[in-house]
Motif scaffolding. Structure first.
Motif, PDB file in Angstrom:
ATOM      1  N   ARG A  44       0.851  -1.184   0.000  1.00 55.91           N
ATOM      2  CA  ARG A  44       0.000   0.000   0.000  1.00 55.91           C
ATOM      3  C   ARG A  44       0.891   1.239   0.000  1.00 55.91           C
ATOM      4  NH1 ARG A  44      -3.665  -0.773   4.605  1.00 55.91           N
ATOM      5  NH2 ARG A  44      -2.022   0.027   5.923  1.00 55.91           N
ATOM      6  N   GLY A  45       0.391   2.329  -0.498  1.00 54.45           N
ATOM      7  CA  GLY A  45       1.104   3.591  -0.431  1.00 54.45           C
ATOM      8  C   GLY A  45       2.055   3.807  -1.590  1.00 54.45           C
ATOM      9  N   CYS A  46       2.708   4.949  -1.570  1.00 54.93           N
ATOM     10  CA  CYS A  46       3.603   5.372  -2.647  1.00 54.93           C
ATOM     11  C   CYS A  46       4.849   4.502  -2.765  1.00 54.93           C
ATOM     12  CB  CYS A  46       4.071   6.810  -2.424  1.00 54.93           C
ATOM     13  SG  CYS A  46       2.796   7.969  -1.974  1.00 54.93           S
ATOM     14  N   SER A  47       5.364   4.034  -1.621  1.00 53.75           N
ATOM     15  CA  SER A  47       6.628   3.309  -1.617  1.00 53.75           C
ATOM     16  C   SER A  47       6.476   1.795  -1.671  1.00 53.75           C
ATOM     17  CB  SER A  47       7.445   3.688  -0.377  1.00 53.75           C
ATOM     18  OG  SER A  47       7.869   5.028  -0.467  1.00 53.75           O
ATOM     19  N   GLY A  48       5.283   1.270  -1.524  1.00 57.52           N
ATOM     20  CA  GLY A  48       5.081  -0.158  -1.703  1.00 57.52           C
ATOM     21  C   GLY A  48       4.553  -0.916  -0.501  1.00 57.52           C
ATOM     22  N   LEU A  49       5.096  -0.693   0.703  1.00 52.62           N
ATOM     23  CA  LEU A  49       4.657  -1.409   1.891  1.00 52.62           C
ATOM     24  C   LEU A  49       4.265  -0.421   2.977  1.00 52.62           C
ATOM     25  CD1 LEU A  49       7.532  -4.065   2.112  1.00 52.62           C
ATOM     26  CD2 LEU A  49       5.186  -4.475   1.351  1.00 52.62           C
ATOM     27  N   ALA A  50       3.264  -0.774   3.752  1.00 47.91           N
ATOM     28  CA  ALA A  50       2.823   0.083   4.850  1.00 47.91           C
ATOM     29  C   ALA A  50       2.730  -0.765   6.111  1.00 47.91           C
ATOM     30  CB  ALA A  50       1.462   0.696   4.534  1.00 47.91           C
ATOM     31  N   TYR A  51       2.740  -0.115   7.253  1.00 50.77           N
ATOM     32  CA  TYR A  51       2.558  -0.809   8.527  1.00 50.77           C
ATOM     33  C   TYR A  51       1.065  -0.831   8.851  1.00 50.77           C
ATOM     34  CZ  TYR A  51       7.537   0.243   8.988  1.00 50.77           C
ATOM     35  OH  TYR A  51       8.879   0.348   8.781  1.00 50.77           O
ATOM     36  N   SER A  52       0.573  -1.981   9.284  1.00 51.94           N
ATOM     37  CA  SER A  52      -0.828  -2.111   9.650  1.00 51.94           C
ATOM     38  C   SER A  52      -0.919  -2.893  10.951  1.00 51.94           C
ATOM     39  CB  SER A  52      -1.588  -2.845   8.540  1.00 51.94           C
ATOM     40  OG  SER A  52      -2.943  -3.002   8.890  1.00 51.94           O
ATOM     41  N   VAL A  53      -1.669  -2.360  11.921  1.00 47.87           N
ATOM     42  CA  VAL A  53      -1.869  -3.018  13.207  1.00 47.87           C
ATOM     43  C   VAL A  53      -3.367  -3.222  13.388  1.00 47.87           C
ATOM     44  CG1 VAL A  53      -1.527  -2.839  15.701  1.00 47.87           C
ATOM     45  CG2 VAL A  53       0.198  -1.900  14.146  1.00 47.87           C
ATOM     46  N   ASP A  54      -3.759  -4.485  13.598  1.00 49.77           N
ATOM     47  CA  ASP A  54      -5.179  -4.832  13.680  1.00 49.77           C
ATOM     48  C   ASP A  54      -5.405  -5.891  14.760  1.00 49.77           C
ATOM     49  OD1 ASP A  54      -6.220  -3.419  11.199  1.00 49.77           O
ATOM     50  OD2 ASP A  54      -4.683  -4.707  10.312  1.00 49.77           O
ATOM     51  N   TYR A  55      -6.640  -5.957  15.250  1.00 47.92           N
ATOM     52  CA  TYR A  55      -7.031  -7.053  16.130  1.00 47.92           C
ATOM     53  C   TYR A  55      -7.129  -8.330  15.304  1.00 47.92           C
ATOM     54  CZ  TYR A  55      -8.619  -3.599  19.578  1.00 47.92           C
ATOM     55  OH  TYR A  55      -8.689  -2.573  20.489  1.00 47.92           O
ATOM     56  N   ILE A  56      -6.836  -9.471  15.936  1.00 48.47           N
ATOM     57  CA  ILE A  56      -7.044 -10.749  15.266  1.00 48.47           C
ATOM     58  C   ILE A  56      -7.766 -11.709  16.210  1.00 48.47           C
ATOM     59  CG2 ILE A  56      -5.090 -10.551  13.696  1.00 48.47           C
ATOM     60  CD1 ILE A  56      -3.611 -12.573  15.559  1.00 48.47           C
ATOM     61  N   ASP A  57      -8.510 -12.628  15.605  1.00 51.78           N
ATOM     62  CA  ASP A  57      -9.191 -13.645  16.412  1.00 51.78           C
ATOM     63  C   ASP A  57      -8.554 -15.015  16.242  1.00 51.78           C
ATOM     64  OD1 ASP A  57     -10.074 -14.294  13.875  1.00 51.78           O
ATOM     65  OD2 ASP A  57     -12.147 -13.723  14.261  1.00 51.78           O
ATOM     66  N   ALA A  58      -7.567 -15.119  15.348  1.00 51.04           N
ATOM     67  CA  ALA A  58      -6.798 -16.345  15.166  1.00 51.04           C
ATOM     68  C   ALA A  58      -5.460 -15.982  14.550  1.00 51.04           C
ATOM     69  CB  ALA A  58      -7.544 -17.319  14.262  1.00 51.04           C
ATOM     70  N   ALA A  59      -4.419 -16.665  15.001  1.00 53.34           N
ATOM     71  CA  ALA A  59      -3.080 -16.415  14.465  1.00 53.34           C
ATOM     72  C   ALA A  59      -2.768 -17.433  13.380  1.00 53.34           C
ATOM     73  CB  ALA A  59      -2.049 -16.511  15.579  1.00 53.34           C
ATOM     74  N   GLY A  60      -1.945 -17.009  12.432  1.00 49.41           N
ATOM     75  CA  GLY A  60      -1.472 -17.943  11.418  1.00 49.41           C
ATOM     76  C   GLY A  60      -0.447 -18.880  12.031  1.00 49.41           C
ATOM     77  N   PRO A  61      -0.286 -20.071  11.474  1.00 47.14           N
ATOM     78  CA  PRO A  61       0.627 -21.053  12.069  1.00 47.14           C
ATOM     79  C   PRO A  61       2.089 -20.601  12.101  1.00 47.14           C
ATOM     80  CG  PRO A  61      -0.155 -21.808   9.925  1.00 47.14           C
ATOM     81  CD  PRO A  61      -0.916 -20.566  10.259  1.00 47.14           C
ATOM     82  N   LEU A  62       2.489 -19.711  11.212  1.00 51.50           N
ATOM     83  CA  LEU A  62       3.881 -19.260  11.168  1.00 51.50           C
ATOM     84  C   LEU A  62       4.066 -17.835  11.675  1.00 51.50           C
ATOM     85  CD1 LEU A  62       4.895 -20.794   7.719  1.00 51.50           C
ATOM     86  CD2 LEU A  62       5.272 -21.738  10.005  1.00 51.50           C
ATOM     87  N   ASP A  63       3.017 -17.224  12.179  1.00 50.03           N
ATOM     88  CA  ASP A  63       3.130 -15.864  12.705  1.00 50.03           C
ATOM     89  C   ASP A  63       4.065 -15.835  13.904  1.00 50.03           C
ATOM     90  OD1 ASP A  63       1.348 -14.957  10.821  1.00 50.03           O
ATOM     91  OD2 ASP A  63      -0.335 -14.765  12.215  1.00 50.03           O
ATOM     92  N   GLU A  64       4.845 -14.773  13.995  1.00 49.02           N
ATOM     93  CA  GLU A  64       5.700 -14.540  15.167  1.00 49.02           C
ATOM     94  C   GLU A  64       4.789 -14.146  16.322  1.00 49.02           C
ATOM     95  OE1 GLU A  64       9.669 -13.270  16.890  1.00 49.02           O
ATOM     96  OE2 GLU A  64       9.304 -14.151  14.939  1.00 49.02           O
ATOM     97  N   ARG A  65       5.057 -14.676  17.496  1.00 49.99           N
ATOM     98  CA  ARG A  65       4.232 -14.399  18.679  1.00 49.99           C
ATOM     99  C   ARG A  65       5.109 -13.764  19.748  1.00 49.99           C
ATOM    100  NH1 ARG A  65       0.186 -18.329  21.806  1.00 49.99           N
ATOM    101  NH2 ARG A  65       0.358 -17.416  23.850  1.00 49.99           N
ATOM    102  N   ILE A  66       4.699 -12.588  20.231  1.00 51.54           N
ATOM    103  CA  ILE A  66       5.431 -11.879  21.276  1.00 51.54           C
ATOM    104  C   ILE A  66       4.480 -11.670  22.445  1.00 51.54           C
ATOM    105  CG2 ILE A  66       6.666  -9.759  21.891  1.00 51.54           C
ATOM    106  CD1 ILE A  66       7.268  -9.431  18.853  1.00 51.54           C
ATOM    107  N   GLU A  67       4.890 -12.148  23.604  1.00 50.76           N
ATOM    108  CA  GLU A  67       4.067 -11.954  24.796  1.00 50.76           C
ATOM    109  C   GLU A  67       4.465 -10.640  25.442  1.00 50.76           C
ATOM    110  OE1 GLU A  67       3.537 -15.326  27.373  1.00 50.76           O
ATOM    111  OE2 GLU A  67       3.853 -16.699  25.691  1.00 50.76           O
TER     112      GLU A  67
END
Length: 118
Positions: A44-67
């Motif tokens: 997204r955006g002019c340069s190609g990638l954007a940061y997005s922070v959202d609520y989730i109800d399930a994590a992907g199996p390979l997602d990094e998890r930080i407590e």
């Protein structure tokens, strides 16, 4: 037989105390079923990638998890390589409030600061 133990690897993104406090606030106000907050870098955006922070109800199996003290923080598995070594902060002033990223992998940003390239 030799047993090896692995030293835990550091998280891909370091959250400052302000960012952790914001995650805690977000989780205290989270919609029903939300298990955490997830950072991703959609195209997204002019340069190609954007940061997005959202609520989730399930994590992907390979997602990094930080407590964090206030709840779980996830990083999208497809975004981890773009974010390794980054610091995420929460900044508020008289005019704006939002997450701010110091990303050593970003080779450039757009003029408005909404997107970046790697």
């Amino acid at each position: 037989m030799t047993t090896t133990t692995r030293k835990p690897r550091p998280a891909a993104v370091l959250l400052t105390p302000n960012a952790e406090a914001r995650v805690a606030k977000l989780m205290s106000e989270a919609p029903a079923g939300a298990i955490g907050v997830k950072l991703s870098t959609p195209r997204r955006g002019c340069s190609g990638l954007a940061y997005s922070v959202d609520y989730i109800d399930a994590a992907g199996p390979l997602d990094e998890r930080i407590e964090t003290p206030g709840g779980l923080f996830f990083i999208d598995s497809a975004s981890v390589l773009y974010l390794i070594g980054s610091t995420m902060d929460w900044v508020e002033d008289d005019f704006t409030a939002g997450f701010v990223f110091a990303n050593p992998n970003a080779k450039g940003t757009c003029g408005c600061g909404e997107s970046f390239t790697v």
